[in-house]
Enzyme design. Structure first.
Site, PDB file in Angstrom:
ATOM      1  N   GLY A 192      46.703 -29.472 -14.558  1.00 53.61           N
ATOM      2  CA  GLY A 192      45.351 -28.739 -13.335  1.00 53.61           C
ATOM      3  C   GLY A 192      44.362 -28.807 -13.737  1.00 53.61           C
ATOM      4  N   TRP A 204      42.344 -31.666 -13.334  1.00 56.33           N
ATOM      5  CA  TRP A 204      41.432 -32.561 -12.355  1.00 56.33           C
ATOM      6  C   TRP A 204      40.758 -31.413 -11.348  1.00 56.33           C
ATOM      7  CZ3 TRP A 204      41.606 -37.418 -10.013  1.00 56.33           C
ATOM      8  CH2 TRP A 204      41.829 -38.282 -10.802  1.00 56.33           C
ATOM      9  N   ASP A 257      51.330 -29.763  -6.785  1.00 59.26           N
ATOM     10  CA  ASP A 257      51.986 -30.146  -7.139  1.00 59.26           C
ATOM     11  C   ASP A 257      54.014 -30.534  -7.773  1.00 59.26           C
ATOM     12  OD1 ASP A 257      51.294 -32.253 -10.222  1.00 59.26           O
ATOM     13  OD2 ASP A 257      53.660 -31.665 -10.404  1.00 59.26           O
ATOM     14  N   ASP A 291      56.294 -31.665  -3.343  1.00 59.96           N
ATOM     15  CA  ASP A 291      56.179 -33.180  -3.095  1.00 59.96           C
ATOM     16  C   ASP A 291      55.528 -33.508  -2.436  1.00 59.96           C
ATOM     17  OD1 ASP A 291      57.416 -35.751  -3.215  1.00 59.96           O
ATOM     18  OD2 ASP A 291      59.391 -35.533  -3.508  1.00 59.96           O
ATOM     19  N   ASP A 294      46.179 -38.239  -9.038  1.00 58.64           N
ATOM     20  CA  ASP A 294      45.847 -38.552 -10.120  1.00 58.64           C
ATOM     21  C   ASP A 294      48.025 -38.926 -10.150  1.00 58.64           C
ATOM     22  OD1 ASP A 294      45.543 -39.191 -12.621  1.00 58.64           O
ATOM     23  OD2 ASP A 294      45.570 -37.346 -13.549  1.00 58.64           O
ATOM     24  N   LYS A 317      44.880 -42.730  -8.011  1.00 55.31           N
ATOM     25  CA  LYS A 317      45.560 -43.604  -9.346  1.00 55.31           C
ATOM     26  C   LYS A 317      46.254 -44.625  -8.699  1.00 55.31           C
ATOM     27  CE  LYS A 317      48.391 -42.021 -12.534  1.00 55.31           C
ATOM     28  NZ  LYS A 317      47.784 -41.356 -14.246  1.00 55.31           N
TER      29      LYS A 317
HETATM   30  N1  SAM Z   1      45.534 -34.679 -12.596  1.00 52.70           N
HETATM   31  C1  SAM Z   1      46.309 -33.780 -13.184  1.00 52.70           C
HETATM   32  C2  SAM Z   1      45.608 -33.458 -14.408  1.00 52.70           C
HETATM   33  O1  SAM Z   1      44.553 -33.039 -14.309  1.00 52.70           O
HETATM   34  O2  SAM Z   1      46.255 -32.165 -14.774  1.00 52.70           O
HETATM   35  C3  SAM Z   1      47.484 -34.526 -14.002  1.00 52.70           C
HETATM   36  C4  SAM Z   1      48.219 -35.066 -13.732  1.00 52.70           C
HETATM   37  S1  SAM Z   1      49.888 -36.005 -14.191  1.00 52.70           S
HETATM   38  C5  SAM Z   1      49.671 -37.387 -14.659  1.00 52.70           C
HETATM   39  C6  SAM Z   1      50.645 -36.668 -12.992  1.00 52.70           C
HETATM   40  C7  SAM Z   1      51.199 -35.549 -12.227  1.00 52.70           C
HETATM   41  O3  SAM Z   1      52.018 -35.982 -10.426  1.00 52.70           O
HETATM   42  C8  SAM Z   1      52.847 -35.204 -12.511  1.00 52.70           C
HETATM   43  O4  SAM Z   1      51.933 -33.088 -13.072  1.00 52.70           O
HETATM   44  C9  SAM Z   1      54.308 -34.877 -11.506  1.00 52.70           C
HETATM   45  O5  SAM Z   1      54.120 -33.345 -11.652  1.00 52.70           O
HETATM   46  C10 SAM Z   1      52.810 -35.108 -10.048  1.00 52.70           C
HETATM   47  N2  SAM Z   1      53.856 -35.582  -9.496  1.00 52.70           N
HETATM   48  C11 SAM Z   1      54.635 -37.045  -9.478  1.00 52.70           C
HETATM   49  N3  SAM Z   1      55.512 -37.440  -8.157  1.00 52.70           N
HETATM   50  C12 SAM Z   1      54.762 -36.223  -7.272  1.00 52.70           C
HETATM   51  C13 SAM Z   1      55.315 -36.322  -5.945  1.00 52.70           C
HETATM   52  N4  SAM Z   1      56.192 -36.750  -5.400  1.00 52.70           N
HETATM   53  N5  SAM Z   1      54.783 -34.935  -5.350  1.00 52.70           N
HETATM   54  C14 SAM Z   1      53.892 -34.184  -6.254  1.00 52.70           C
HETATM   55  N6  SAM Z   1      53.093 -34.408  -7.424  1.00 52.70           N
HETATM   56  C15 SAM Z   1      53.764 -35.143  -7.767  1.00 52.70           C
END
Ligand code: SAM
Length: 283
Positions: free
Chosen positions: A53, A55, A75, A91, A116, A156
């Site tokens: 969280g 961002w 997420d 998702d 991200d 990203k």
């Molecule tokens: N931007 C976030 C922060 O600042 O705290 C960090 C994000 S982290 C690098 C990547 C996130 O992508 C993870 O929490 C993961 O659960 C989520 N994620 C990956 N695939 C996903 C999907 N298909 N749907 C939703 N979230 C997804």
């Protein structure tokens, strides 16, 4: 306890702890904003793949949405609540989640969509890049439903083999696309961020969740674009050049000198963050 790895406890990790950000990624968004003024005039934003969280924290603080629910965060994982942030656990590649997000914005489009998202990395580069591209395109698909004309999309990307195909797809929808690498993103990582401004879909385009932008008939040769279809987008590094280098270790004496000058860390309120200032110094 000693530090577990250099990666987890670099200077941005420590600064994030000190400043109460949930993850060091906060600095990536802040540095992108410094370069591209992403938050200017923004009142409604979507944070895709938002957990834990940081961002969403940045968004809720920067766009004045605190308490008024102008940030929607999504997420797979549950996230601790944040003021002014509406959370959806789901998702982003699933139709049902996309519909839930879109529903929230009916009649009131968003100014900014950020993503991200990162898949669980397998170490198989082609697979990881493909999964990352799918996440980005799922995010773009959602963005086409909720962004206002002229809106901004930041996501990203992995600068892999097929990245030019992604740039080309993004250019179909945005008047400006470039690739940015914030200082806080490690040089050793192929991660970067596509910064897309001026949402302007082609005439007659109808957002359609049933058609994935990258489908299962994916043909690797198709991705090697040539001639006018090969779009080279500008590559920009961002973050003040005096900002900490995320790939560097800071020796103890240098860290102490920075600390004395007040440049390493600000004093913190212990109840906000249990980490002591000594912990902020490299070990
Ligand atoms: N931007 C976030 C922060 O600042 O705290 C960090 C994000 S982290 C690098 C990547 C996130 O992508 C993870 O929490 C993961 O659960 C989520 N994620 C990956 N695939 C996903 C999907 N298909 N749907 C939703 N979230 C997804």
């Amino acid at each position: 306890m000693g530090r577990t790895s250099k990666d987890k406890r670099d200077v941005y990790y420590r600064l994030a702890k000190e400043n109460g950000w949930r993850a060091r990624s906060a600095f990536k968004l802040l540095q992108l904003d410094e370069e591209f003024q992403l938050f200017q005039g923004v009142t409604r934003a979507v944070d895709l793949c938002a957990a834990p969280g940081s961002w969403s924290q940045v968004l809720s603080q920067k766009i004045g949405g605190q308490g008024s629910g102008h940030v929607v965060a999504v997420d797979l994982q549950a996230m601790a609540p944040l003021p002014g942030v509406l959370q959806i656990q789901g998702d982003i590649t699933q139709l049902s989640t996309a519909k839930e997000i879109i529903q929230h914005f009916e009649g009131c489009p968003a100014d900014l969509v950020v993503c991200d998202g990162a898949p669980d990395v397998t170490g198989l580069h082609d697979v990881d890049e493909y999964m990352q591209a799918q996440l980005l395109l799922a995010a773009l698909n959602i963005a086409t439903h909720v962004l206002k004309p002229g809106g901004c999309f930041v996501a990203k990307i992995f600068r892999g083999r097929d990245v030019t195909l992604i740039y080309s797809q993004l250019r179909v929808f945005f008047s400006s696309v470039l690739c940015a690498k914030p200082r806080s993103s490690r040089n050793s990582s192929i991660e970067a961020f596509a910064v897309c401004k001026g949402y302007d879909p082609p005439e007659g385009f109808l957002p359609d969740l049933t058609k994935p932008l990258l489908d299962h008939s994916y043909d690797p040769d198709f991705n090697q674009l040539d001639g006018p279809t090969r779009i080279i987008v500008p590559f920009v590094t961002c973050g003040d050049l005096s900002a900490y280098d995320s790939d560097r270790s800071y020796p103890l004496d240098e860290a102490c000198a920075l600390k004395k000058k007040g440049q390493l860390a600000k004093e913190i309120c212990p109840q906000d963050c249990p980490m002591s200032t000594v912990d902020l110094l490299p070990q």
